[in-house]
Design an enzyme around this catalytic site. Structure first.
Site, mmCIF file in Angstrom:
data_model
loop_
_atom_site.group_PDB
_atom_site.id
_atom_site.type_symbol
_atom_site.label_atom_id
_atom_site.label_comp_id
_atom_site.label_asym_id
_atom_site.label_seq_id
_atom_site.Cartn_x
_atom_site.Cartn_y
_atom_site.Cartn_z
ATOM 1 N N LYS A 1 0.848 -1.200 0.000
ATOM 2 C CA LYS A 1 0.000 0.000 0.000
ATOM 3 C C LYS A 1 0.884 1.250 0.000
ATOM 4 O O LYS A 1 2.000 1.234 0.539
ATOM 5 C CB LYS A 1 -0.878 -0.042 1.254
ATOM 6 C CG LYS A 1 -2.007 0.974 1.326
ATOM 7 C CD LYS A 1 -2.836 0.694 2.592
ATOM 8 C CE LYS A 1 -3.937 1.709 2.808
ATOM 9 N NZ LYS A 1 -4.694 1.422 4.064
ATOM 10 N N SER B 1 -9.736 1.014 3.565
ATOM 11 C CA SER B 1 -9.050 1.839 2.604
ATOM 12 C C SER B 1 -7.994 1.104 1.785
ATOM 13 O O SER B 1 -7.486 1.658 0.815
ATOM 14 C CB SER B 1 -8.358 3.000 3.317
ATOM 15 O OG SER B 1 -7.276 2.522 4.119
ATOM 16 N N SER C 1 -9.645 -1.225 7.571
ATOM 17 C CA SER C 1 -9.046 -1.024 6.244
ATOM 18 C C SER C 1 -8.399 -2.236 5.603
ATOM 19 O O SER C 1 -8.060 -2.194 4.423
ATOM 20 C CB SER C 1 -8.024 0.109 6.291
ATOM 21 O OG SER C 1 -8.683 1.340 6.146
#
Ligand SMILES: *[C@@H]1O[C@H](CO)[C@@H](O)[C@H](O)[C@H]1NC(C)=O
Ligand SMILES: *[C@@H]1O[C@H](CO)[C@@H](O)[C@H](O)[C@H]1NC(C)=O
Ligand SMILES: *[C@@H]1O[C@H](CO)[C@@H](O)[C@H](O)[C@H]1NC(C)=O
Ligand SMILES: *[C@@H]1O[C@H](CO)[C@@H](O)[C@H](O)[C@H]1NC(C)=O
Ligand SMILES: *[C@@H]1O[C@H](CO)[C@@H](O)[C@H](O)[C@H]1NC(C)=O
Ligand SMILES: *[C@@H]1O[C@H](CO)[C@@H](O)[C@H](O)[C@H]1NC(C)=O
Ligand SMILES: *[C@@H]1O[C@H](CO)[C@@H](O)[C@H](O)[C@H]1NC(C)=O
Ligand SMILES: *[C@@H]1O[C@H](CO)[C@@H](O)[C@H](O)[C@H]1NC(C)=O
Ligand SMILES: *[C@@H]1O[C@H](CO)[C@@H](O)[C@H](O)[C@H]1NC(C)=O
Ligand SMILES: *[C@@H]1O[C@H](CO)[C@@H](O)[C@H](O)[C@H]1NC(C)=O
Ligand SMILES: *[C@@H]1O[C@H](CO)[C@@H](O)[C@H](O)[C@H]1NC(C)=O
Ligand SMILES: CC(=O)N[C@H]1CO[C@H](CO)[C@@H](O)[C@@H]1O
Length: 596
Positions: free
Chosen positions: A116, A198, A222
Site C-alpha cells: 500500500k 481503505s 481497512s
C-alpha cells in the site's frame, strides 16, 4: 484507515440513475488470466510457485513480468496500482541468480508483492498515501516490515492504490477507493459496486490476479472491509505484532500492517515475513514471548479439523440487526454456511445473551460507534487527535530533495489541508468540474483538535479500549442465559456491507487492538463478495489461522466464484448505493447507516 462509502453512496443514490451495467448471462471476462511461461498461475499458491522455481519451470523474472503485463492491461480501467517499481527486473534477476547458486532465503524467495502507498519503500517508488501533496518527498528509509520483506526475498513490484490518506481524509463527501494519485480503484467483481476501504488496491489487485500477495494497513476496518468486498483473505494482526515504523500513521493506538492473499496459508506466510519486535515501534516489543517458534503459517489445517470445533455467533447486533446481513438474500447465504460447518462436525453456539458492552460500542449499521455514544466518548474524539499527531510526525520524518510541495512548507496536518485547497484537490468534491476529487472534512476535524491529548482524550480512548477488549474476551468465555460458561474456539462475525451500511467486523476488534481474519464465502445480489470473519484476542493469530484455514477448505469459495470484471470500464463515481428501498440516516459521527 477504513469504512465503506457511507455518506456519498447514499446521497448519490437518489441523484444517479444506474447506467452502464450489464447482465451476467451475456458477459465475457475481458481479462482472463493468461498462463505464465506455460504455467497456470490463476489460483496458484506460494508453495506451488516454489516448486516451479525449484524445477526451473518458472523464474522470478518471468513471474514478475507476467504480473507487470497484466497490470499494464487492466490498470487503466481498475486503478489497483499507483506505481510500478522500475527496478523490479533487477531485483527479480538478483533473486534468480541467488537461487541458481543454491541460496533460497525462505518460502517467499522470488514472490512478487504490492504494498500500500502509505508504507515506506526506500526505492524509486514514491510513498504518498495516495496524496499528490506528498509527491516529491523522500522517506528516511524502508519501513521495518518492508526491510524484512526484502530480506525474505520478495520482489517489491510497486505500490497499490488506496482511499486517499488511508480513508482519514473525508467522511461526508468522498468516493471509497479513490486517491488523487491513483484514481478510482474498481471492484473486479462489479465495477459499479463498492470496494470498501481503505486498502482497496492491495485487496482488489489480489482478487483480480494482478498480484499474488499484498500488504495493507488497518486503523478502522481497512484490511478486513476491502478484503471482504474483494473476495480474498485479509489478516489484520494484533496492534504491534507488525511494526508501524515507516508507515504513514492513522492512529498509533490502532494501526496494524496486515496481509491479503487468495488463501489463509499464503496470508500467514506473508505475515511471518513481516512481524517481529522493532526498537523504533515500542508497541511491537510487547510481542516478545507471545509469538510461536516458526511463525503462523504452520497452523493452517484442512476441514477435517472442524470435527468437534465449537464456534460462537454473537446474535444480538452482529447476527441480528446489521444492515448488510439484513439486505435481500444475504442472511440465507450465511446460514447455509453455518449448516455446512455443522455437517463437518462443528457446533454452532447461538450467543443470544448480548456480549459485554455490546450496546455501548457497536451500532446497528456496521461501522462506527453506538448511536447514543456521547461526543466525549466517541472514537473520533481520540482518533482525530492521533491523526493530527501521527501525520505531523510523518511530515517531520520525510525530506524534500527538490523543495517542499508547491513551495508550501508542509509541517503539520493543517498545511496539508491548505495545500489541498490551494491545488484544487478538494474542488468539486465529487461534483462540478472535478467530480473525482474528495472533500477533506475528516482532516479538518483532526486539525481542529490541535493534537491535544487532554484528560478527555485519555478517557475516550480507555473507555472504548476497555469495553472492546471485555466484549471479545467475554465472547470467548461465553456465559449462557442459564449461567453455563462455554469456551469457544472461534467467534464468527459476518463481514458484509449493504444498503450503504458498512461491515460490522472491525469497529470493536480494532478498538480492542485485537487481530481478526476474513475469508470469502459467497457473493451478494450484485455479485459483490461477502466474508466470514473471526475475531481474535490479543496475539491469537495462530488460532485465527487454524480456524480460518479449516473453514476455507470446507467452503472452497474460488471453485464456485471467480471475478469476471463486470462493468470494468465504468466511469461512475462514486459507486452505486446498494439495495434500493433502504432508508439511510446519520449517526452521531455523521456516519451514514441504511436499513430496510
Ligand atoms: C515442476 O513443479 C510443478 C509444481 O509442483 C509441477 O506441476 C511440474 O510438473 C514440475 N515440472 C517438472 C518438469 O518437474
Ligand atoms: C503496456 O502496453 C502497451 C501496449 O498496450 C505498451 O505500449 C507498453 O509498452 C506496455 N508497458 C509496459 C510497462 O509493459
Ligand atoms: C528531484 O528532481 C530530480 C531532477 O529533476 C529528479 O531526478 C528526482 O527524481 C527528484 N527527486 C524526487 C524525490 O522527486
Ligand atoms: C487433512 O489433514 C489431516 C490432518 O493433517 C490429514 O490426515 C488429511 O489427509 C488431510 N485431508 C486432506 C483432504 O488433505
Ligand atoms: C439465534 O437465536 C435467535 C433468538 O432466539 C433466533 O431468532 C435465531 O434464528 C437464532 N439463529 C441461529 C443461527 O440459530
Ligand atoms: C446506548 O443505548 C443502549 C440501549 O439501547 C444502552 O444499553 C447503552 O448503555 C447506551 N450507551 C451509552 C454510551 O449511553
Ligand atoms: C499547489 O499550490 C501551490 C500554491 O498555489 C502552487 O505553488 C503549486 O504549484 C501547486 N502544486 C500543484 C501540484 O499543483
Ligand atoms: C484551480 O482551478 C482553477 C479553475 O480551473 C484554475 O484557474 C487554477 O489555476 C487552479 N489552481 C491550481 C493551483 O491548480
Ligand atoms: C444451559 O444452556 C446450555 C447451552 O445453552 C445447555 O447446553 C444446557 O443444557 C443448559 N442447562 C440447563 C440446566 O438448562
Ligand atoms: C453490478 O451492479 C449494478 C448496480 O451498480 C447492478 O445493476 C448489476 O446487476 C450488477 N452486476 C452483476 C453482474 O450483478
Ligand atoms: C464498456 O465495455 C462495454 C462492453 O465491452 C462496451 O459495450 C462499452 O461501450 C464500454 N464503455 C465504455 C465507456 O468504454
Ligand atoms: C502503474 C499505473 O498504471 N499507474 C497509474 C495510476 O493511476 C494514475 C491516475 O489515473 C495514472 O496516472 C498512473 O499512470
Amino acid at each position: 484507515m477504513a469504512k465503506v462509502a457511507r455518506a456519498v453512496a447514499c446521497l448519490f443514490y437518489l441523484a444517479f440513475t444506474i447506467t452502464q451495467t450489464v447482465e451476467a448471462a451475456s458477459w465475457i471476462n475481458p481479462f482472463p488470466v493468461e498462463p505464465c511461461n506455460g504455467v497456470d498461475i490463476k489460483g496458484i499458491t506460494v508453495a506451488q510457485l516454489q516448486h516451479h522455481f525449484a524445477n526451473k519451470t518458472l523464474t522470478a523474472v518471468q513471474l514478475a513480468q507476467c504480473y507487470v503485463n497484466r497490470i499494464n492491461k487492466t490498470n487503466i480501467y481498475v486503478h489497483h496500482v499507483i506505481e510500478i517499481n522500475p527496478d523490479w527486473r533487477t531485483i527479480a534477476q538478483g533473486l534468480d541468480d541467488e537461487r541458481a547458486k543454491g541460496v533460497v532465503r525462505g518460502p517467499l524467495h522470488g514472490i512478487p508483492i504490492l504494498t500500500k502507498d502509505n508504507i515506506a519503500t526506500n526505492d524509486k517508488v514514491q510513498t504518498t498515501d495516495g496524496n499528490l501533496a506528498l509527491l516529491g518527498s523522500k522517506v528516511s528509509g524502508d519501513a521495518f516490515v518492508v526491510a524484512k520483506l526484502r530480506a525474505a526475498g520478495v520482489v517489491l513490484l510497486g505500490h497499490a492504490n488506496e482511499s486517499e490518506d488511508a480513508d482519514h481524509r473525508a467522511v461526508l463527501a468522498f468516493s471509497e477507493g479513490w486517491s488523487d494519485r491513483g484514481g478510482q480503484c474498481r471492484n473486479v467483481w462489479n465495477g459499479t459496486q463498492q470496494t470498501a476501504g481503505s486498502s482497496t488496491g492491495p485487496a482488489q489487485a489480489v482478487a483480480g490476479y494482478n498480484i499474488l500477495l499484498s500488504v495493507g494497513t488497518e486503523t478502522h476496518g481497512s484490511v478486513l472491509h476491502p478484503a471482504g468486498h474483494a473476495g480474498v483473505v485479509g489478516l489484520k494482526p494484533t496492534v504491534g505484532l507488525t511494526s508501524r515504523n515507516g508507515v504513514i500513521p492513522g492512529s498509533h493506538n490502532r494501526d496494524s500492517v496486515g496481509t491479503f492473499a487468495q488463501n489463509v496459508h499464503d496470508a500467514a506466510l506473508l505475515l511471518d515475513a513481516m512481524y517481529g519486535p522493532d526498537d523504533n515501534d515500542p508497541w511491537s516489543l510487547a510481542q516478545v514471548g507471545k509469538t510461536p517458534n516458526g511463525g503462523y503459517a504452520q497452523f493452517a489445517v484442512n476441514s477435517s479439523a472442524l470435527k468437534g470445533a465449537v464456534f460462537g455467533i454473537p446474535y444480538p447486533i452482529w447476527w441480528s440487526t446489521i444492515g448488510g446481513l439484513r439486505a435481500p438474500g444475504n442472511e440465507a447465504k450465511f446460514l447455509a454456511r453455518l449448516d455446512m460447518l455443522k455437517q463437518a462436525g462443528a457446533t454452532i453456539v447461538n450467543m443470544t445473551v448480548p456480549l459485554p458492552y455490546a450496546y455501548d460500542i457497536q451500532n446497528a449499521y456496521g461501522w462506527g460507534d453506538a448511536i447514543n455514544t456521547t461526543y466525549w466518548l466517541q472514537s473520533a474524539r481520540y482518533l482525530n487527535v492521533d491523526l493530527y499527531n501521527g501525520y505531523t510526525e510523518w511530515l517531520g520524518q520525510i525530506s524534500w530533495p527538490n523543495g517542499t510541495a508547491g513551495n508550501l512548507p508542509l509541517q503539520n496536518l493543517g498545511d496539508l489541508v491548505v495545500w489541498n485547497n490551494q491545488n484544487n484537490s478538494t474542488t468539486g468534491a465529487l461534483g462540478g468540474a472535478y467530480p473525482w476529487r474528495s472533500g477533506q472534512d475528516a482532516l479538518v476535524a483532526a486539525v481542529a483538535t490541535g493534537g491535544v491529548r487532554d484528560a478527555r482524550y485519555w478517557t475516550a480512548w480507555y473507555w472504548r479500549l476497555a469495553r472492546s477488549q471485555a466484549c471479545i474476551d467475554g465472547a470467548y468465555s461465553y456465559t449462557t442465559s442459564n449461567g453455563t460458561t462455554i469456551k469457544l474456539d472461534a467467534i464468527l462475525i459476518p463481514n458484509v456491507g449493504g444498503g450503504g451500511a458498512s461491515s460490522s467486523i472491525a469497529s470493536v476488534v480494532d478498538a480492542a487492538q485485537y487481530p481478526a481474519v476474513t475469508i470469502p464465502i459467497n457473493v451478494d445480489g450484485f455479485n459483490v463478495p461477502m466474508g466470514l470473519g473471526i475475531w481474535g484476542t490479543s496475539y491469537s493469530e495462530a488460532r485465527l489461522v487454524k480456524w480460518a484455514s479449516a473453514t476455507e477448505s470446507l467452503f472452497e469459495f474460488a471453485a464456485e466464484f471467480q471475478p469476471e470484471f463486470y462493468n470494468y470500464n465504468t466511469t461512475k463515481i462514486p459507486f452505486d448505493a446498494r439495495w434500493p428501498g433502504y432508508t439511510c440516516t446519520y449517526d452521531s459521527l455523521a456516519h451514514l447507516g441504511c436499513s430496510a
